[in-house]
Motif scaffolding. Structure first.
Motif, short mmCIF file in Angstrom:
data_model
loop_
_atom_site.label_atom_id
_atom_site.label_comp_id
_atom_site.label_asym_id
_atom_site.label_seq_id
_atom_site.Cartn_x
_atom_site.Cartn_y
_atom_site.Cartn_z
N THR A 248 -44.56 52.88 86.72
CA THR A 248 -43.55 53.93 86.69
C THR A 248 -42.40 53.50 85.80
OG1 THR A 248 -42.29 53.02 88.54
CG2 THR A 248 -44.07 54.55 89.09
N ALA A 249 -41.61 54.47 85.37
CA ALA A 249 -40.43 54.15 84.56
C ALA A 249 -39.45 53.30 85.37
CB ALA A 249 -39.76 55.45 84.09
N GLY A 250 -39.32 53.60 86.66
CA GLY A 250 -38.40 52.85 87.51
C GLY A 250 -38.78 51.40 87.64
N SER A 253 -37.93 49.68 84.37
CA SER A 253 -36.47 49.57 84.24
C SER A 253 -35.90 48.48 85.15
CB SER A 253 -35.80 50.90 84.55
OG SER A 253 -36.19 51.88 83.62
N ALA A 275 -38.19 49.82 77.72
CA ALA A 275 -38.19 50.51 79.02
C ALA A 275 -37.66 51.93 78.87
CB ALA A 275 -37.34 49.73 80.03
N ASP A 276 -36.59 52.10 78.11
CA ASP A 276 -36.02 53.44 77.90
C ASP A 276 -36.99 54.34 77.15
OD1 ASP A 276 -33.71 52.70 79.17
OD2 ASP A 276 -32.58 52.25 77.34
N ALA A 279 -39.71 55.42 79.50
CA ALA A 279 -39.20 56.42 80.45
C ALA A 279 -39.14 57.79 79.79
CB ALA A 279 -37.82 56.01 80.97
N ASP A 280 -38.65 57.84 78.55
CA ASP A 280 -38.57 59.13 77.83
C ASP A 280 -39.96 59.70 77.59
OD1 ASP A 280 -35.83 58.89 77.79
OD2 ASP A 280 -35.73 58.12 75.73
N LEU A 282 -42.75 59.07 79.25
CA LEU A 282 -43.38 59.46 80.51
C LEU A 282 -42.79 60.76 81.04
CD1 LEU A 282 -45.55 58.31 82.42
CD2 LEU A 282 -43.71 57.30 83.79
N ASP A 283 -41.48 60.93 80.89
CA ASP A 283 -40.82 62.17 81.33
C ASP A 283 -41.33 63.35 80.53
OD1 ASP A 283 -38.73 63.62 82.86
OD2 ASP A 283 -37.85 63.90 80.88
N SER A 372 -44.44 60.89 88.81
CA SER A 372 -44.60 60.45 87.42
C SER A 372 -45.13 59.01 87.35
CB SER A 372 -43.26 60.55 86.67
OG SER A 372 -42.87 61.89 86.56
N THR A 373 -46.31 58.81 87.92
CA THR A 373 -46.88 57.47 88.02
C THR A 373 -48.27 57.44 87.41
OG1 THR A 373 -45.69 57.15 90.11
CG2 THR A 373 -47.48 55.60 89.62
#
Length: 664
Positions: A248-250, A253, A275-276, A279-280, A282-283, A372-373
């Motif tokens: 996951t993004a979390g 991060s 990481a950023d 996250a972008d 994956l979102d 979002s995994t």
């Protein structure tokens, strides 16, 4: 080992708990003794009421060598070490002529980490806690408990605290620095628990820890002469879950934030940036995914838009790990421990990213849009179980439900102990195909104690949950039973629909409705249900197994539908597809056996003692109208069967009246 000695020890143990001899228990104990002595594998189905715990514990202790017992549930672990073994210990010591010992072995994360708890502001997670004032009271209670002499440090013995408080004061095995490097090494709760387990006769652990050791082929648990798998019908699924990777993004991060704090600079900045970007990406993928209709979660390959971001995460993580490994000048023990945690978190991210990028044919990849995994699981674990478990040590696998349609083929195949095997001279010489199979039945007279109600008239259940007709039938059955009902559903939607319907139709009756919600503790729900005979408990899959409510509180178990795997279950659908592609039948080899075992477990919630009476109602007409229904029925306890609703409801009314009269 002398069977006479086993029989004598079993009699002593049964006397110690004021029990009575049971033929099935004795037959199982003798079979376990033979398996331990002759070093072969044993599959033994022991129905409810057999007393299978003593049937394997007693011969294991008479055997005199270390035996590892792995269970699927915490409830059974507690039963073994807090009830069964302490109650028979003294009697067995007199019988065997020596002291016996037992211990629980859990993962590091189940114990308080004294280093982390005493790191103060140096700990990243501790900083998070300071910002959450509502959790400070929990943190203080945990610290006060940790300072008491003689405590275990075990989460199950600790005061109940918020999950975040526990996480802030515990660590994972991968992040642990190890006793030799930690300034609290000599006091470490996990280390002390491990030391106790190393010398115990019986070591009780969980399926997950054993599965991780088997799949990683890396010793975690104490050495043993044999392994007993209790609740063995769950072991393949638990193994799959234990080694399923998730990203996951979390998570990325968090690892990047830990790296930045420990070693600020270009490498940490690069990890932050990766990481950023992940996250972008994956979102963006998640939003696009949600806009599509009827999208299957299973993916044939990693989406193109996520490949580059995940590769950058992997490369940035590798650079951070290399830098940490090269830094050998640190001597402060707290800093060493913090560095180990950072390295562990970053390594987990790197390993998962690496596996996602490889994504071989032997894996199942899927995306879960709700959180979002990305997930990656092994398609099949039977071969690794065969090589790393069954070729290494004798295994006794037991459960109340091992057979499907009176056949053990499915469980043997799933565990990797069926089919043709090549000789492996480097193994201990144990042949995985050398398996003894035994069904000791149950001491209960199911046909006399209970009914199996199979209404033919109900429409087949659809994807939208129980039919109106099924809900009406359920309401009438509960009314007749005066409450006293455990209603099991295969989906949350079914639970919610039943709750809505029953609150309307039972509103005028003195029946309390207890409805499971996501995240509820199963234990507390069952306690409330058992304490109030007029109550009903509505719940989903976590209540299908392990619920033990004997007596008048549960005279009706209602099941909304045959629990076939969901069509969008990524792992099960992939295994079905593989069976179909190889010329077999995914339905017969994967879906039907799984449904049969779950149905047998659900049905088994009714008769829990020789005094119990009641009805199991399966509100799915396919079980009598489809050809495969016979396989399902032959997998369940042999209750007296009927499709006559009037007969069933009258029986429930009479039972309710009897209990009411006794209670007056």
């Amino acid at each position: 080992m002398s069977l006479e000695k086993v029989r004598s020890a079993l009699n002593a143990a049964v006397d110690a708990i004021d029990g009575a001899p049971r033929e099935g228990q004795l037959a199982m104990a003798e079979a376990v003794a033979n398996a331990l002595s002759d070093r072969h594998h044993l599959l033994v189905q022991a129905g409810t009421g057999t007393g299978k715990s003593l049937a394997y514990l007693v011969p294991s202790l008479v055997h005199g060598k270390r035996v590892l017992v792995a269970t699927a549930t915490l409830a059974l672990q507690r039963q073994l070490v807090e009830r069964d073994l302490p109650r028979v210990k003294e009697a067995l010591e007199r019988e065997i002529g020596r002291e016996i010992s037992f211990a629980v072995y859990k993962g590091v994360g189940n114990y308080l980490c004294l280093q982390k708890m005493n790191a103060g502001d140096e700990s990243h997670d501790s900083e998070v806690l300071v910002d959450i004032s509502t959790l400070e009271r929990d943190a203080r209670r945990l610290r006060e408990w940790a300072e008491k002499p003689g405590i275990s440090g075990d989460r199950d013995d600790a005061p109940e605290v918020d999950r975040r408080v526990w996480l802030a004061n515990s660590t994972s095995g991968r992040e642990c620095v190890g006793a030799d490097e930690c300034r609290f090494g000599s006091e470490c709760f996990a280390v002390n628990a491990k030391a106790k387990a190393q010398t115990a006769d019986i070591v009780v652990t969980n399926h997950t820890l054993l599965a991780i050791e088997i799949v990683d082929s890396h010793p975690i648990l104490p050495e043993r002469d044999a392994v007993i798998l209790d609740e063995a019908h769950e072991f393949m699924d638990r193994t799959t879950q234990a080694v399923t990777e998730e990203l996951t993004a979390g998570r990325v991060s968090r690892a990047a934030a830990m790296a930045r704090k420990h070693m600020p600079g270009k490498l940490a900045n690069a990890f932050d940036k990766a990481a950023d970007q992940f996250a972008d990406a994956l979102d963006s993928y998640s939003q696009d995914y949600r806009s599509r209709s009827d999208e299957e979660r299973r993916l044939t390959e990693l989406p193109d838009e996520l490949v580059a971001p995940i590769r950058k995460v992997k490369e940035a993580a590798e650079a951070v790990i290399a830098a940490i490994n090269a830094d050998s000048e640190i001597i402060d023990p707290d800093t060493i421990a913090e560095r180990a945690r950072v390295k562990g978190a970053v390594t987990e991210v790197k390993t998962t990213a690496q596996k996602l990028l490889k994504n071989s044919d032997g894996s199942v990849l899927w995306f879960e849009p709700t959180f979002s995994t990305l997930y990656l699981a092994p398609l099949d674990v039977s071969s690794v179980l065969r090589e790393n478990l069954f070729k290494q040590t004798p295994v006794i696998a037991t459960s109340a439900t091992l057979s499907v349609g009176k056949s053990f083929d499915s469980i043997a195949r799933n565990l990797g102990i069926s089919g043709e095997f090549e000789e492996d001279e480097e193994s201990s010489g144990i042949d995985p195909s050398n398996v003894q199979i035994l069904d000791v039945g149950s001491p209960f007279d199911f046909a006399a104690q209970g009914m199996l109600y199979l209404p033919k008239h109900l429409p087949e259940p659809g994807r939208d949950g129980p039919s109106v007709e099924a809900l009406v039938e359920l309401g009438e059955l509960i009314d007749a039973a005066g409450g006293r009902t455990l209603a099991l559903f295969s989906s949350w939607r079914g639970v919610e629909m039943a709750d809505d319907h029953l609150r309307r139709v039972l509103a005028e009756l003195p029946i309390k409705i207890i409805t499971q919600k996501r995240g509820d503790s199963v234990g507390s729900l069952v306690e409330r249900f058992a304490a109030d005979p007029t109550s009903i408990l509505l719940g989903t899959m976590s209540l299908w197994q392990g619920v033990d409510v004997p007596g008048s509180a549960c005279t009706l178990v209602a099941i909304d539908r045959i629990p076939f795997p969901r069509p969008d279950d990524p792992v099960m659908s992939a295994r079905s597809s593989k069976a179909d592609a190889s010329g077999g039948s995914g339905f017969m080899q994967v879906s039907l056996p799984r449904a049969a075992l779950l149905l047998a477990q659900g049905t088994g919630r009714l008769i829990r003692s020789v005094e119990d009476r009641g009805v199991v109602a399966i509100l799915d007409s396919r079980i009598v109208n489809k050809r495969y229904g016979s396989v399902l029925l032959n997998s369940m306890p042999p209750l007296w069967r009927t499709s006559e609703g009037a007969v069933v409801k009258e029986s429930l009314r009479r039972l309710h009246q009897q209990f009411e009269e006794v209670g007056r």
